[in-house]
Every structure is written in structure tokens, then in C-alpha cells.
Design an enzyme around this catalytic site. Structure first.
Site, PDB file in Angstrom:
ATOM      1  N   THR A   1     -10.924   7.654  49.722  1.00 10.04           N
ATOM      2  CA  THR A   1      -9.561   7.766  49.169  1.00 10.04           C
ATOM      3  C   THR A   1      -8.246   7.898  49.858  1.00 10.04           C
TER       4      THR A   1
ATOM      5  N   GLY B   1     -12.574  15.994  48.669  1.00  7.16           N
ATOM      6  CA  GLY B   1     -12.930  17.562  48.490  1.00  7.16           C
ATOM      7  C   GLY B   1     -13.634  18.217  49.580  1.00  7.16           C
TER       8      GLY B   1
ATOM      9  N   GLU C   1     -14.730   9.441  41.557  1.00  6.99           N
ATOM     10  CA  GLU C   1     -15.983   8.615  41.734  1.00  6.99           C
ATOM     11  C   GLU C   1     -15.770   7.314  40.866  1.00  6.99           C
TER      12      GLU C   1
HETATM   13  C1  LIG Z   1     -17.576  19.965  39.103  1.00  6.48           C
HETATM   14  C2  LIG Z   1     -17.693  20.358  37.578  1.00  6.48           C
HETATM   15  C3  LIG Z   1     -18.028  21.990  37.669  1.00  6.48           C
HETATM   16  C4  LIG Z   1     -18.556  22.501  36.780  1.00  6.48           C
HETATM   17  C5  LIG Z   1     -19.494  21.643  36.214  1.00  6.48           C
HETATM   18  C6  LIG Z   1     -20.806  22.146  36.347  1.00  6.48           C
HETATM   19  C7  LIG Z   1     -21.877  21.787  37.287  1.00  6.48           C
HETATM   20  C8  LIG Z   1     -21.831  20.435  37.772  1.00  6.48           C
HETATM   21  C9  LIG Z   1     -22.622  20.730  38.824  1.00  6.48           C
HETATM   22  C10 LIG Z   1     -22.783  19.470  39.789  1.00  6.48           C
HETATM   23  C11 LIG Z   1     -21.377  18.427  39.789  1.00  6.48           C
HETATM   24  C12 LIG Z   1     -21.833  17.273  39.182  1.00  6.48           C
HETATM   25  C13 LIG Z   1     -21.529  16.315  39.469  1.00  6.48           C
HETATM   26  C14 LIG Z   1     -20.811  15.709  40.621  1.00  6.48           C
HETATM   27  C15 LIG Z   1     -21.623  15.652  41.859  1.00  6.48           C
HETATM   28  C16 LIG Z   1     -20.788  15.502  43.009  1.00  6.48           C
HETATM   29  C17 LIG Z   1     -19.548  15.192  43.115  1.00  6.48           C
HETATM   30  C18 LIG Z   1     -18.697  16.212  43.271  1.00  6.48           C
HETATM   31  C19 LIG Z   1     -17.208  15.988  42.977  1.00  6.48           C
HETATM   32  C20 LIG Z   1     -16.832  14.539  42.827  1.00  6.48           C
HETATM   33  C21 LIG Z   1     -16.269  14.073  44.051  1.00  6.48           C
HETATM   34  C22 LIG Z   1     -15.592  12.730  43.923  1.00  6.48           C
HETATM   35  C23 LIG Z   1     -15.699  11.679  45.076  1.00  6.48           C
HETATM   36  C24 LIG Z   1     -14.953  10.595  44.871  1.00  6.48           C
HETATM   37  O1  LIG Z   1     -14.107  10.381  43.901  1.00  6.48           O
HETATM   38  S1  LIG Z   1     -15.316   9.371  46.028  1.00  6.48           S
HETATM   39  C25 LIG Z   1     -14.336   8.134  45.912  1.00  6.48           C
HETATM   40  C26 LIG Z   1     -14.924   7.384  44.846  1.00  6.48           C
HETATM   41  N1  LIG Z   1     -14.084   6.296  44.656  1.00  6.48           N
HETATM   42  C27 LIG Z   1     -14.285   5.311  43.701  1.00  6.48           C
HETATM   43  O2  LIG Z   1     -15.241   5.151  43.053  1.00  6.48           O
HETATM   44  C28 LIG Z   1     -13.537   3.757  44.137  1.00  6.48           C
HETATM   45  C29 LIG Z   1     -13.927   2.905  43.131  1.00  6.48           C
HETATM   46  N2  LIG Z   1     -13.625   1.558  43.543  1.00  6.48           N
HETATM   47  C30 LIG Z   1     -14.775   0.745  43.987  1.00  6.48           C
HETATM   48  O3  LIG Z   1     -16.197   1.277  43.600  1.00  6.48           O
HETATM   49  C31 LIG Z   1     -14.483  -0.708  44.377  1.00  6.48           C
HETATM   50  O4  LIG Z   1     -13.337  -0.754  45.010  1.00  6.48           O
HETATM   51  C32 LIG Z   1     -14.713  -1.794  43.217  1.00  6.48           C
HETATM   52  C33 LIG Z   1     -16.111  -1.640  42.677  1.00  6.48           C
HETATM   53  C34 LIG Z   1     -13.677  -1.308  42.012  1.00  6.48           C
HETATM   54  C35 LIG Z   1     -14.218  -3.178  43.655  1.00  6.48           C
HETATM   55  O5  LIG Z   1     -15.085  -3.280  44.876  1.00  6.48           O
HETATM   56  P1  LIG Z   1     -14.739  -4.555  45.698  1.00  6.48           P
HETATM   57  O6  LIG Z   1     -13.305  -4.973  45.795  1.00  6.48           O
HETATM   58  O7  LIG Z   1     -15.597  -4.585  46.854  1.00  6.48           O
HETATM   59  O8  LIG Z   1     -15.569  -5.414  44.701  1.00  6.48           O
HETATM   60  P2  LIG Z   1     -15.381  -6.729  43.577  1.00  6.48           P
HETATM   61  O9  LIG Z   1     -14.789  -7.825  44.467  1.00  6.48           O
HETATM   62  O10 LIG Z   1     -14.970  -6.087  42.353  1.00  6.48           O
HETATM   63  O11 LIG Z   1     -16.943  -6.862  43.880  1.00  6.48           O
HETATM   64  C36 LIG Z   1     -17.641  -7.370  44.630  1.00  6.48           C
HETATM   65  C37 LIG Z   1     -19.138  -7.513  44.262  1.00  6.48           C
HETATM   66  O12 LIG Z   1     -19.645  -6.099  44.574  1.00  6.48           O
HETATM   67  C38 LIG Z   1     -20.123  -5.547  43.423  1.00  6.48           C
HETATM   68  N3  LIG Z   1     -20.260  -4.127  43.592  1.00  6.48           N
HETATM   69  C39 LIG Z   1     -18.908  -3.420  43.560  1.00  6.48           C
HETATM   70  N4  LIG Z   1     -19.482  -2.024  43.894  1.00  6.48           N
HETATM   71  C40 LIG Z   1     -20.686  -2.152  43.842  1.00  6.48           C
HETATM   72  C41 LIG Z   1     -21.794  -1.114  44.191  1.00  6.48           C
HETATM   73  N5  LIG Z   1     -21.186   0.167  44.002  1.00  6.48           N
HETATM   74  N6  LIG Z   1     -22.927  -1.529  43.941  1.00  6.48           N
HETATM   75  C42 LIG Z   1     -23.213  -2.618  44.060  1.00  6.48           C
HETATM   76  N7  LIG Z   1     -22.627  -3.524  43.899  1.00  6.48           N
HETATM   77  C43 LIG Z   1     -21.320  -3.395  43.811  1.00  6.48           C
HETATM   78  C44 LIG Z   1     -19.494  -6.098  42.272  1.00  6.48           C
HETATM   79  O13 LIG Z   1     -20.408  -6.108  40.965  1.00  6.48           O
HETATM   80  C45 LIG Z   1     -19.452  -7.666  42.824  1.00  6.48           C
HETATM   81  O14 LIG Z   1     -20.516  -8.402  42.588  1.00  6.48           O
HETATM   82  P3  LIG Z   1     -20.446  -9.740  42.478  1.00  6.48           P
HETATM   83  O15 LIG Z   1     -21.908 -10.100  42.110  1.00  6.48           O
HETATM   84  O16 LIG Z   1     -19.954 -10.353  43.560  1.00  6.48           O
HETATM   85  O17 LIG Z   1     -19.599  -9.990  41.248  1.00  6.48           O
HETATM   86  C1  LIG Z   2     -10.631  16.076  41.537  1.00  4.36           C
HETATM   87  C2  LIG Z   2     -10.822  14.795  42.271  1.00  4.36           C
HETATM   88  C3  LIG Z   2     -11.832  14.749  43.280  1.00  4.36           C
HETATM   89  C4  LIG Z   2     -11.851  13.798  44.245  1.00  4.36           C
HETATM   90  N1  LIG Z   2     -12.510  13.730  45.166  1.00  4.36           N
HETATM   91  C5  LIG Z   2     -12.776  12.807  46.174  1.00  4.36           C
HETATM   92  C6  LIG Z   2     -13.381  12.862  47.507  1.00  4.36           C
HETATM   93  O1  LIG Z   2     -14.097  13.863  47.601  1.00  4.36           O
HETATM   94  N2  LIG Z   2     -13.219  11.609  48.203  1.00  4.36           N
HETATM   95  C7  LIG Z   2     -12.680  10.599  48.133  1.00  4.36           C
HETATM   96  O2  LIG Z   2     -12.772   9.733  48.694  1.00  4.36           O
HETATM   97  N3  LIG Z   2     -11.692  10.618  46.945  1.00  4.36           N
HETATM   98  C8  LIG Z   2     -11.791  11.684  45.707  1.00  4.36           C
HETATM   99  N4  LIG Z   2     -11.091  11.432  44.767  1.00  4.36           N
HETATM  100  C9  LIG Z   2     -10.171  10.226  44.551  1.00  4.36           C
HETATM  101  C10 LIG Z   2     -10.698   9.585  43.322  1.00  4.36           C
HETATM  102  O3  LIG Z   2     -11.873   8.886  43.650  1.00  4.36           O
HETATM  103  C11 LIG Z   2      -9.829   8.342  43.030  1.00  4.36           C
HETATM  104  O4  LIG Z   2      -8.668   9.137  42.568  1.00  4.36           O
HETATM  105  C12 LIG Z   2     -10.238   7.492  42.086  1.00  4.36           C
HETATM  106  O5  LIG Z   2     -11.234   6.707  42.791  1.00  4.36           O
HETATM  107  C13 LIG Z   2      -9.125   6.785  41.237  1.00  4.36           C
HETATM  108  O6  LIG Z   2      -8.302   6.069  42.018  1.00  4.36           O
HETATM  109  P1  LIG Z   2      -6.866   6.287  42.204  1.00  4.36           P
HETATM  110  O7  LIG Z   2      -6.226   7.445  42.040  1.00  4.36           O
HETATM  111  O8  LIG Z   2      -6.232   5.351  43.208  1.00  4.36           O
HETATM  112  O9  LIG Z   2      -6.276   5.542  40.699  1.00  4.36           O
HETATM  113  P2  LIG Z   2      -5.554   4.243  40.446  1.00  4.36           P
HETATM  114  O10 LIG Z   2      -6.478   3.077  40.885  1.00  4.36           O
HETATM  115  O11 LIG Z   2      -4.082   4.521  41.095  1.00  4.36           O
HETATM  116  O12 LIG Z   2      -5.327   4.390  38.732  1.00  4.36           O
HETATM  117  C14 LIG Z   2      -4.272   4.609  38.056  1.00  4.36           C
HETATM  118  C15 LIG Z   2      -4.081   3.688  36.885  1.00  4.36           C
HETATM  119  O13 LIG Z   2      -4.287   2.530  37.105  1.00  4.36           O
HETATM  120  C16 LIG Z   2      -5.262   1.678  36.596  1.00  4.36           C
HETATM  121  N5  LIG Z   2      -5.746   0.648  37.126  1.00  4.36           N
HETATM  122  C17 LIG Z   2      -6.056   0.552  38.665  1.00  4.36           C
HETATM  123  N6  LIG Z   2      -6.646  -0.510  39.283  1.00  4.36           N
HETATM  124  C18 LIG Z   2      -6.778  -1.152  37.878  1.00  4.36           C
HETATM  125  C19 LIG Z   2      -7.155  -2.702  37.620  1.00  4.36           C
HETATM  126  N7  LIG Z   2      -7.760  -3.111  38.512  1.00  4.36           N
HETATM  127  N8  LIG Z   2      -7.046  -2.991  36.494  1.00  4.36           N
HETATM  128  C20 LIG Z   2      -6.831  -2.093  35.407  1.00  4.36           C
HETATM  129  N9  LIG Z   2      -6.318  -0.912  35.520  1.00  4.36           N
HETATM  130  C21 LIG Z   2      -6.307  -0.255  36.773  1.00  4.36           C
HETATM  131  C22 LIG Z   2      -6.312   2.833  36.317  1.00  4.36           C
HETATM  132  O14 LIG Z   2      -7.063   2.583  35.030  1.00  4.36           O
HETATM  133  C23 LIG Z   2      -5.564   4.080  35.829  1.00  4.36           C
HETATM  134  O15 LIG Z   2      -4.989   4.044  34.627  1.00  4.36           O
HETATM  135  C24 LIG Z   2     -11.062  12.826  43.987  1.00  4.36           C
HETATM  136  C25 LIG Z   2     -10.154  12.393  42.950  1.00  4.36           C
HETATM  137  C26 LIG Z   2     -10.055  13.782  41.867  1.00  4.36           C
HETATM  138  C27 LIG Z   2      -9.160  13.571  40.590  1.00  4.36           C
END
Ligand SMILES: CC/C=C\C/C=C\C/C=C\C/C=C\C/C=C\C/C=C\CCCCC(=O)SCCNC(=O)CCNC(=O)[C@H](O)C(C)(C)COP(=O)(O)OP(=O)(O)OC[C@H]1O[C@@H](n2cnc3c(N)ncnc32)[C@H](O)[C@@H]1OP(=O)(O)O
Ligand SMILES: Cc1cc2nc3c(=O)[nH]c(=O)nc-3n(C[C@H](O)[C@H](O)[C@H](O)COP(=O)(O)OP(=O)(O)OC[C@H]3O[C@@H](n4cnc5c(N)ncnc54)[C@H](O)[C@@H]3O)c2cc1C
Length: 609
Positions: free
Chosen positions: A83, A122, A369
Site C-alpha cells: 500500500t 505493519g 487485506e
Molecule cells: C490482529 C488482531 C489482534 C488480536 C486478535 C487476536 C488474534 C489474532 C491472531 C492473529 C492475526 C490474525 C489474522 C491476520 C493475520 C495476519 C495479518 C496481520 C495483519 C494484517 C495486515 C494487513 C496487510 C495488508 O493490508 S496488505 C495489503 C492488502 N491490500 C489489498 O488487499 C488490496 C486490495 N486490492 C486488490 O486485491 C486488487 O487491487 C483488486 C482485486 C481489488 C483489483 O485487482 P486488479 O485491478 O488486478 O484486478 P481486476 O481487474 O479487478 O481483476 C483482474 C482479474 O484478477 C482476478 N483477481 C483479483 N485478485 C485476485 C486474487 N487475489 N487471486 C486471484 N484472482 C484475482 C479478478 O477476479 C479478475 O479476474 P477476471 O477473471 O479477469 O474477471
Molecule cells: C491496521 C492496518 C494495517 C495494514 N497493514 C498493511 C500492510 O502490512 N501492508 C500493506 O501493504 N498495507 C497495509 N494496510 C493497508 C490496507 O491494505 C489498505 O488500507 C486497504 O487495502 C484499503 O485501501 P485504502 O486505504 O486505499 O482504501 P481506499 O481504497 O482509499 O478506500 C476508501 C473508500 O473508498 C471506497 N472505494 C475504493 N475503491 C472503490 C471502488 N472501486 N468502488 C467502490 N468503492 C471504492 C472504499 O470502500 C472505502 O469506503 C493496512 C491498513 C490498516 C488499516
């Protein structure tokens, strides 16, 4: 604790946990349990759940041999830096560049704008020595889109950032403790060079000559780490929901309000139908999410094995299920924790109820995520594709198999005649299938009225999200029913689980009645029979409610809640907690002489007293 103390204490706990894992030693499953009992977000989460899996999933054999032993022994600590300040949801919109320089055989990592700064990862801010960085790959002036790179960030001797890297923590987050134990960070590159072999090259490659060799497997495999984590988040939703429900259920059995007859004791609040109507569906959800989490783990293992054999057929379904269920279960759990706080009345608002901290630490699950709405839109795309292929001879499989019975499901009328019929699994399933299919088909029909499909999709976003949620709810209900069909040990346990299964399903019908009625999946008479059955199920669950939360086997220490104590000794302990507050260290507070006394004296003077 101050932020600095909290952060340092989390380092201490994490390192101690790592020591225990090695010394005892603990298996992988036991280590996961240890993480739960450690109960604080910290750098280990990202190292083990994202950094290591990203290398495993996207690295070549050579890269795995080089980096995994270091990571597995924690001689390097890694995070997942995807991100950016300007883009999180839209991964294809990331701006960081990795430009190949054939002269030096290196990639030059650069943050061309402020919005291209990595922001949120993170473990990045203060701890990680390395990161998997996602950046746009550029060779010979051509942009090949986003790819992953292993990048060293800090000097291994003194932990200082390497030249060309600016790095730090993004600041305080929601809540007091909560996620503030984690060093979510920012990072900027100023033409920072890494060797060519640090691009993760299992999927696509850059040769010594600078030639880009695209992958012959789906590029979405680059998103594999996210799929894996989304799957674990579903099981964790059950754990968090169960925790809140355990507190609210035990306290609801202790708390009494109104209903005293002739000076007798008052009514336990758990006996009020309103309390049951809010609490028992959450109890049922905790169980439902656990079962769907188990199933999702199976699905994920299955798709992983298939991918290893170059079978990509089930990847879209695995993506849709992990994305949709992550979204649905985390939204329901966040709302559920807040509902549990309200179920505990005023005392739920006290820190020592355990609920404010649980809420603050849990809610970001709706965003990290993948934002929950963005993820449901992925499910919606998958559903629209499946609907468009109906009749093409390609039978829908897996969780969309029901769509293969479209002809029947679009026409059928529910045969529910009496309240008990709502305990018939086939009838319940058909109701959910009809509603999900009809919502998806209605969206598809509306979409087809647009000349431009993308424009139509934008216009219909809200309906599409609702159709996706209906599909996900069907999955949860159906996996709960499948669970009941299997062997369940323990006398009478199956009956209790059956009650919870139908509470889960019927409360969804009640909550989304508009969907069920507008799609003609049921009639209003059948809806009132469902409500009638729901009330009867509450009555059956009531005597076992406390046992059903005791079954989660959470210790008082883990719950961290005065209201949820196992022994129910709530009131004396609330006093004890109150007396521990630093404000109670002195009878007259600090500030009395400075502010309160002069204020009172001024009033006394003006009143001539
Ligand atoms: C913590 C709590 C504390 C205490 C609680 C107690 C215990 C907890 C114990 C453990 C922890 C628990 C769990 C957590 C574990 C670990 C994690 C810890 C912390 C969290 C960290 C968070 C880390 C992050 O946030 S990382 C960043 C994450 N970012 C995102 O998720 C971004 C989201 N966006 C996307 O994924 C993509 O941009 C999109 C999918 C929205 C669009 O992608 P793109 O533009 O490339 O695609 P499209 O044009 O829409 O699609 C193209 C085709 O691709 C297919 N597609 C998309 N994604 C996937 C995929 N992942 N796999 C397969 N295919 C995929 C899509 O369907 C399209 O297909 P088509 O056939 O062409 O239509
Ligand atoms: C506690 C925490 C831990 C994190 N850890 C990590 C990490 O370890 N590594 C990492 O890479 N990232 C991490 N992130 C980032 C996280 O993955 C992003 O914040 C998340 O993917 C959402 O993206 P954004 O912040 O850009 O939200 P935005 O996309 O800006 O969302 C803002 C608003 O816009 C709306 N929106 C956005 N796009 C669309 C659309 N296409 N259609 C309709 N509505 C839309 C959403 O629903 C939302 O209401 C973390 C975030 C948090 C809060």
C-alpha cells in the site's frame, strides 16, 4: 502505557514468544495459538503471515533457498509493503517504480511522488530489516505493471536505514492500545539500487540483457499472499466474535433489571427476548464463522495443491470465496463486538469490560487485506461472469453450483407451511439459494441494459454488493448445514448446534427481509413463521447459552473482562478495578488547588457566602 512503552513491550513479548517456539519446541499450530494468547498486533504477524509466504509463493527455487533460511531463523525480519499513501485498494495504481539498469544489472527503486510513499505496512516503521516491495517494473522505458521485490531496508549492524531510504512510523491509530503496538510505517526510495536477482521471479523474469519474460501462469498469482491471509482472517473473525459474545452472554446472565415481584430478585437481562434477539444471532455467528473458516482452510489447501500441479481452474472461486467471506465475516464481527458492548449497558463502555479494546483492535480488519466493499465487488464480478455463462454448457461448480439449477430456482415458490418447516435444511437452503440467484440475475439483467458494461457496473455498485453478500451468506449457511450432517461428538451437542444453525439462518432472513420478499423467495406469511420459529429457538438456546460460550474455553486472563468473568463475580471486581485507577491514588485530585478551588472560591465571593 505510552506508545513507546507499548511498542517496546510488544517487542519483548514477540521475542519471548519466538524463544518459546524454539525452546519447547512448538508446532506451527501451537505457535498460532501462542499468537492468540500474546494477543497484540506486532511485527511477527507480517513477517510470518506475509513476508515469508510472499517469498514462498513468488520466489524462484534459488531465491527461496537464499532467503527462506534467513527468514525462518529470523536472522532477517520482513514485512509486506504494497500500500502507498495514494493507493491501497487499487494495486494496479501503485506508483513506486523499479527501473532495470542493464549497465549495473540492478533495479533502481524510486518514489516519484509523495503519494507513491509506502504507507501502512505493519512492521515497516521501526522493526523490519527487509521488505517485499511492490513496484512498477520498467525495462527499456516500458511499464510492465506491478511486481514484487525483496529489498533490504536497514543496516544489519546498527539498524539505521540504508542510504536512499527514508523510513518511519505513520503515527497513532484508533484506540488507546489496540493496533498501536504495531509500527505501521512509511517508506520513500530515492533511486535506491538492488541486484536484479531480488525481483521475485517465479511468475515473470527480467534477463541479464534486460528482456522481460512474462509469466505463463495467471498474473493474479502475485496476489496469492493476500488470498492466504484473507482465508486466515475468516477463522479469526470467529475467535473475536466468540470473545465478545462470551463476555456479553455471561454478563447478561449476571445482570438483573426490573421484574421484581414482591421484593424478590429482578429478571436476568438474558431472559428478555430483545436481549436474546440481539445476542443469540451473534452467538450463532461465532459458531457459523468457525465452521466456514474450517471449510475455507480446506478450499485454500485444495487450490494451493492444484496450483502446484499447474491447475488454475479453481483460482477464481478461491479468490471470490476468500475475498467475500473475509469481507462478510469481518463486517459482521466488528458490528457484533459493538453490539455486545451495548448489550452490557453502561458497564460495557468501561475499559475493563474488555470490549472497547477488542473493538479498537478488531475494526481495521474491515479495511486491511482489502476494503470490505472493494472485496465484495470482486465477488460480484465473479457472480456476473458465472451468470453470463449460464446456458453456455459450462456448468457452474463449487459454491456457485446452485446457479446450475437456475431454471428451478428462478421459478420455485417456498413450500414452508408452518413454523417447524424452517427447521428443514433443504427448505432453508433453497430459500437462500433462490434469494442469492435472483439478486445476481436481477443485477445481470440490469447490467445488460447498459451499452457500456463498465459504466453499468459503476451505476449498479450498491446492488452488486448486496448480491455478493447474499451469495456469501448462502455459503455460510450451507457450510453450517454440511457440518451438522457430519459426525459431531458429545451427547446433545448436535441439537445445540442445530438450534444455532437455524438461528443463524432465520435471523438473516429477518434482517434482510426486504431481499427475501422483493425476490419473492418467501411470502410475508412465511417470514412471520420464520420469526415465530426464531423465538422458539431462542427459548431452547437460553438454558444452554452460558455453556455454549464456556465451550469456547477462553480463560479469564485471555478475555481480559471483568464483565465476562467465569465466576460471575462482577460487582466486587468492578470496584477493585475502579480503585486501581490512578485518579483514585489520592482523595483530592491533582489540579484541585490550581483550578477547582479558585473556581469555587470565586463563586463563594460573588454569592457573598
Ligand atoms: C490482529 C488482531 C489482534 C488480536 C486478535 C487476536 C488474534 C489474532 C491472531 C492473529 C492475526 C490474525 C489474522 C491476520 C493475520 C495476519 C495479518 C496481520 C495483519 C494484517 C495486515 C494487513 C496487510 C495488508 O493490508 S496488505 C495489503 C492488502 N491490500 C489489498 O488487499 C488490496 C486490495 N486490492 C486488490 O486485491 C486488487 O487491487 C483488486 C482485486 C481489488 C483489483 O485487482 P486488479 O485491478 O488486478 O484486478 P481486476 O481487474 O479487478 O481483476 C483482474 C482479474 O484478477 C482476478 N483477481 C483479483 N485478485 C485476485 C486474487 N487475489 N487471486 C486471484 N484472482 C484475482 C479478478 O477476479 C479478475 O479476474 P477476471 O477473471 O479477469 O474477471
Ligand atoms: C491496521 C492496518 C494495517 C495494514 N497493514 C498493511 C500492510 O502490512 N501492508 C500493506 O501493504 N498495507 C497495509 N494496510 C493497508 C490496507 O491494505 C489498505 O488500507 C486497504 O487495502 C484499503 O485501501 P485504502 O486505504 O486505499 O482504501 P481506499 O481504497 O482509499 O478506500 C476508501 C473508500 O473508498 C471506497 N472505494 C475504493 N475503491 C472503490 C471502488 N472501486 N468502488 C467502490 N468503492 C471504492 C472504499 O470502500 C472505502 O469506503 C493496512 C491498513 C490498516 C488499516
Amino acid at each position: 502505557m505510552t506508545r513507546k512503552e507499548l511498542f517496546k513491550n510488544t517487542l519483548r513479548k514477540s521475542v519471548h514468544a519466538w524463544k518459546l517456539i524454539n525452546e519447547l519446541p512448538l508446532s506451527d499450530d501451537e505457535s498460532l495459538m501462542l499468537r492468540h494468547f500474546m494477543d497484540q498486533p506486532g511485527f511477527l504477524d507480517l513477517h510470518w503471515r506475509m513476508f515469508v509466504p510472499a517469498i514462498k509463493g513468488q520466489g524462484t527455487e534459488e531465491q527461496k533457498q537464499k532467503w527462506l533460511p534467513l527468514a525462518n531463523k529470523m536472522q532477517i525480519i520482513g514485512c509486506y509493503a504494497q500500500t502507498e499513501l495514494g493507493h491501497g485498494s487499487n494495486v494496479q495504481g501503485l506508483e513506486t517504480t523499479a527501473t532495470f539498469d542493464p549497465q549495473t544489472d540492478q533495479f533502481i527503486l524510486h518514489s516519484p511522488t509523495q503519494t507513491s510513499s509506502k504507507w501502512w505496512p505493519g512492521g515497516l516503521g521501526k522493526v523490519s530489516t527487509h521488505a517485499v516491495i511492490y513496484a512498477r517494473l520498467i525495462t527499456d522505458g516500458k511499464d510492465h505493471g506491478v511486481h514484487g521485490f525483496i529489498v533490504q531496508l536497514r543496516n544489519m549492524d546498527d539498524h539505521s536505514p540504508l542510504p536512499g531510504i527514508t523510513i518511519g512510523d505513520i503515527g497513532v491509530k484508533f484506540g488507546n492500545g489496540a493496533y498501536n503496538s504495531m509500527d505501521n510505517g512509511f517508506l520513500m526510495f530515492d533511486k535506491f539500487c538492488i541486484p536484479r536477482d531480488q525481483m521475485l521471479m517465479r511468475l515473470s523474469k527480467v534477463t541479464r540483457e534486460g528482456k522481460y519474460v512474462p509469466s505463463d501462469v495467471p498474473r493474479q498469482l502475485m496476489y496469492g499472499t493476500m488470498v492466504s491471509v484473507r482465508q486466515t482472517i475468516v477463522s479469526n473473525a470467529s475467535i473475536a466474535m466468540a470473545r465478545a459474545v462470551c463476555i456479553a452472554t455471561r454478563y447478561s446472565a449476571v445482570r438483573r433489571q426490573f421484574g421484581s415481584q414482591n421484593g424478590g430478585i429482578e429478571t436476568q437481562v438474558i431472559d428478555y427476548k430483545t436481549q436474546q434477539n440481539r445476542l443469540f444471532p451473534l452467538l450463532a455467528s461465532a459458531y457459523a464463522f468457525r465452521f466456514v473458516g474450517e471449510w475455507l482452510k480446506w478450499l485454500y489447501t485444495d487450490v494451493t495443491q492444484r496450483l502446484e500441479a499447474s491447475d488454475f481452474a479453481t483460482l477464481p472461486e478461491a479468490h471470490a470465496c476468500t475475498a467475500g467471506l473475509k469481507s462478510m465475516t469481518t463486517s459482521a464481527t466488528s458490528d457484533g463486538i459493538e453490539e455486545c458492548r451495548k448489550l452490557c449497558g453502561g458497564h460495557g463502555y468501561l475499559w475493563c469490560s474488555g470490549l472497547p479494546e477488542l473493538f479498537a483492535v478488531y475494526v481495521p480488519a474491515c479495511t486491511y487485506e482489502g476494503d470490505n466493499v472493494v472485496l465484495q465487488l470482486q465477488v460480484a464480478r465473479f457472480l456476473m461472469k458465472t451468470v453470463s455463462q449460464l446456458g453456455s454448457g459450462k456448468a457452474p461448480a463449487g459454491t456457485t453450483a446452485y446457479m446450475g439449477r437456475a431454471k428451478h430456482l428462478l421459478q420455485c415458490r417456498s413450500s414452508i407451511r408452518k413454523a417447524e418447516d424452517w427447521l428443514n435444511p433443504a427448505m432453508v437452503l433453497e430459500t437462500f439459494e433462490a434469494r442469492a440467484l435472483r439478486m445476481a440475475v436481477s443485477c445481470a439483467n440490469n447490467l445488460s441494459k447498459f451499452e457500456n458494461q463498465e459504466q453499468g457496473f459503476s451505476e449498479l455498485l450498491a446492488d452488486l454488493v448486496e448480491a455478493a453478500i447474499a451469495h456469501c451468506q448462502l455459503i455460510v449457511v450451507s457450510k453450517f448445514i454440511v457440518k451438522l450432517e457430519g459426525e459431531i461428538k458429545g451427547k446433545g451437542v448436535k441439537n445445540q448446534l442445530k438450534n444455532l444453525c437455524y438461528i443463524y439462518a432465520l435471523h438473516l432472513i429477518h434482517k434482510h427481509l426486504g431481499d427475501f420478499l422483493s425476490t419473492n423467495s418467501i411470502t410475508s406469511e412465511q417470514a412471520s413463521l420464520a420469526n415465530h420459529q426464531l423465538r422458539s429457538l431462542y427459548t431452547q438456546v437460553r438454558p444452554n447459552a452460558v455453556a455454549l460460550v464456556d465451550a469456547f474455553d477462553y480463560t479469564d486472563h485471555y478475555l481480559g473482562s471483568v464483565l465476562g468473568r467465569y465466576d460471575g463475580n462482577v460487582y466486587p471486581k468492578l470496584f477493585e478495578e475502579a480503585l486501581k485507577d490512578p485518579l483514585n491514588d489520592t482523595v483530592v485530585p491533582d489540579g484541585y488547588h490550581e483550578y477547582i478551588r479558585p473556581l469555587i472560591k470565586q463563586h463563594l465571593r460573588s454569592a457573598r457566602l
